[in-house]
Write an enzyme that holds these catalytic residues in place. Sequence first.
Site, PDB file in Angstrom:
ATOM      1  N   ASP A   1      -9.081   0.241   5.248  1.00  0.00           N
ATOM      2  CA  ASP A   1      -8.857   1.556   5.845  1.00  0.00           C
ATOM      3  C   ASP A   1      -8.973   1.568   7.357  1.00  0.00           C
ATOM      4  O   ASP A   1      -9.852   0.933   7.946  1.00  0.00           O
ATOM      5  CB  ASP A   1      -9.837   2.567   5.246  1.00  0.00           C
TER       6      ASP A   1
ATOM      7  N   GLU B   1      -4.813  10.612  -5.525  1.00  0.00           N
ATOM      8  CA  GLU B   1      -5.710   9.480  -5.358  1.00  0.00           C
ATOM      9  C   GLU B   1      -6.963  10.042  -4.700  1.00  0.00           C
ATOM     10  O   GLU B   1      -6.891  10.635  -3.627  1.00  0.00           O
ATOM     11  CB  GLU B   1      -5.045   8.415  -4.478  1.00  0.00           C
TER      12      GLU B   1
END
Lengths: 394, 273
Positions: free
Chosen positions: B65, B54
């Site tokens: 995140d 990824e």
Amino acid sequence: MRLEQPDGRGRFGAYGGAFAPETLMPALAELESAFVDAWADPAFHRDLERLLTTYVGRPTPVYHAERLSEELGLHLYLKREDLAHTGAHKINNTIAQVLLTTRMGKPRVIAETGAGQHGVATATACALFGLDCVVYMGEKDIERQALNVYRMRLLGAEVIPVTSGAGTLKDAVSAALRDWVASVGDTHYVIGSVVGPHPFPWMVREFQKVIGEELRNQLDGSPGSPTPDIIVAPVGGGSNAMGIFYPYAGDEGVRLVGVEAAGFGIRTGKHGASLGEGSPGVLHGAMTYLLQDRHGQVLEAHSISAGLDYPGVGPEHAYFKDEGLVEYASVTDDDAVVAFHRLSRTEGIIPALESAHGLAWIVEHAAELSGATVVLNLSGRGDKDVQQVAAMYD
Amino acid sequence: MTDTAQGNLQSMFARAREQGRCALLPYLTAGIPDADASVEIFAAMAQAGADGFEVGIPYADPLMDGPVIMAAGEAALDHGITVDIALDVIARVVDRTGKPVLAMTYVNPVLRHGIDAFFEKASDAGASGVIIADLPVNEAEPFLAAAAAVGIGLVLFAAPTTDDARLDAVIASEPVFVYAVAEVGVTGERTSASDNIAGLAARIRSRSDVPIVFGVGISTPEQVALAAPHGDGVIVGTAVVRRVLDAVSGAEAADEVGRFVRELSIAARGHRT
Ligand SMILES: Cc1ncc(COP(=O)(O)O)c(C=O)c1O
């Protein structure tokens, strides 16, 4: 045309929706049904009414600012949200959202704040209901709105400094959303403006529209209370403006002007004029106008006023702009500071720097507005800004 | 099927299933410490047993995140890593390793490019699919269409909080795989093992045979070993990114991450149930 509520996807026309991590989506759906349920429940309205009347101090007065009216050659009325408990319109939303939080049975509340007014209003509502309260605030804003940081702590809230990005409102909203992704089970996010993923923009508008509804009764065309020709409000995320505009949106003969921050000047690129200078995109879960570069990276805004220092805006304002229901203009830091002083000296009212942007627009357009009945949404009081303005003259 | 990028991803899952293990998909932000060095780090991870990758396209406001991946994104943006440069990193990783690569991003950069144009570029770069962290299934329609038009996959999410109706909608959209969020929270390292994995996997499996890839909060070989029996793949992000951010040079990062990925890869061999 003004919409009663967003469509099934949470959209006002092309704007709004819910672009959020999957983890949050069920909580957004839960919030929507809790809100719909509460808003249809006379008992909720009764509880809210009682608090707005006896605790917040609503209805807030409309004051005819005669000295300044005379100087400007128009009839200036101030909708005195600065007189609401805690000193700004933000409390209309936080009392209602915290009431809703208790209905949902969540014991913890998080919030973001820019100017600190929303943080104070959230901390206040949490103190009132005995909920835990955590407020995210950008480092730069902690510095320039120190008074409000102290108020939040006095009220029992924990203030967490946000150091990412520019350390302003955008970063605080992001930090609160990140907290919520992890804490969604027992926590409600009391968002501070008509921004964020559906159902927040709609719900916060419903909680703030009391401003415009009161104004309709207060300036109803009876002797001594002329109906407004023009209503002016500052636009950060857009909640005070939405609150006063919404009940009038689409009315013949009432001009609505939202005033964004032009910061150092539009041409410098250092401003917060998302509607004036931005383009459609997704920020904080909603499709709206935002300041972004050609790669789709969100830009940092700039304003002397922490509450207007935001690169996005509520999606219903984006819709109003495209529909031509509201005009959006902007005012520089310098002009806002001049207006801040002028209202203080002429009327004995120290306005929030956010609200001073609205007044500055009126001053700038006084000649064109000659003889008109002009209402300014005086969204908050300026105590929080006194230190910052004083420092400019040291 | 195997001659397309999406086919390459599907073969990866098929191979892992055959071998009774779970595919290991490390995450790294494109362009840290710089574009060339990040390609080298991906190559080292391929050598060490990674099955696919990824690759994060840096974004200034990454809501999904935690602090480590945020810091990596900021660093990459400071070095001028644009979407186009990140896609170029992806093309080089595909070229260099032959492994399937997922491009990970957020909604706004995709919109800014134009949804169709973005997916075309991702396809041209050789990506097998696209992961958009703030795209829930209810907003996914134009993205699914754009992905289908260029023959690459769109990944959709299932979280421990996802209810049955939403899970049904995710499955009905036929994502290339389901990204099963192992922890309620943003990306980051966790000391304890997730207790959501078995339950979430069972709920997905009872509905469909779609590949399941676990991510968020999986950062140690032990956690990989615990997840491996329940899914087709596992994504390890923050623990990789942190090692790259902490290394003093690209070469040191490649060594360090290579060693780490080897341990993870062994852990991913844990037998499937
Ligand atoms: C007094 C005051 N006015 C206006 C604003 C701007 O927010 P909004 O546009 O949501 O009303 C703020 C925000 O902090 C504020 O404190």
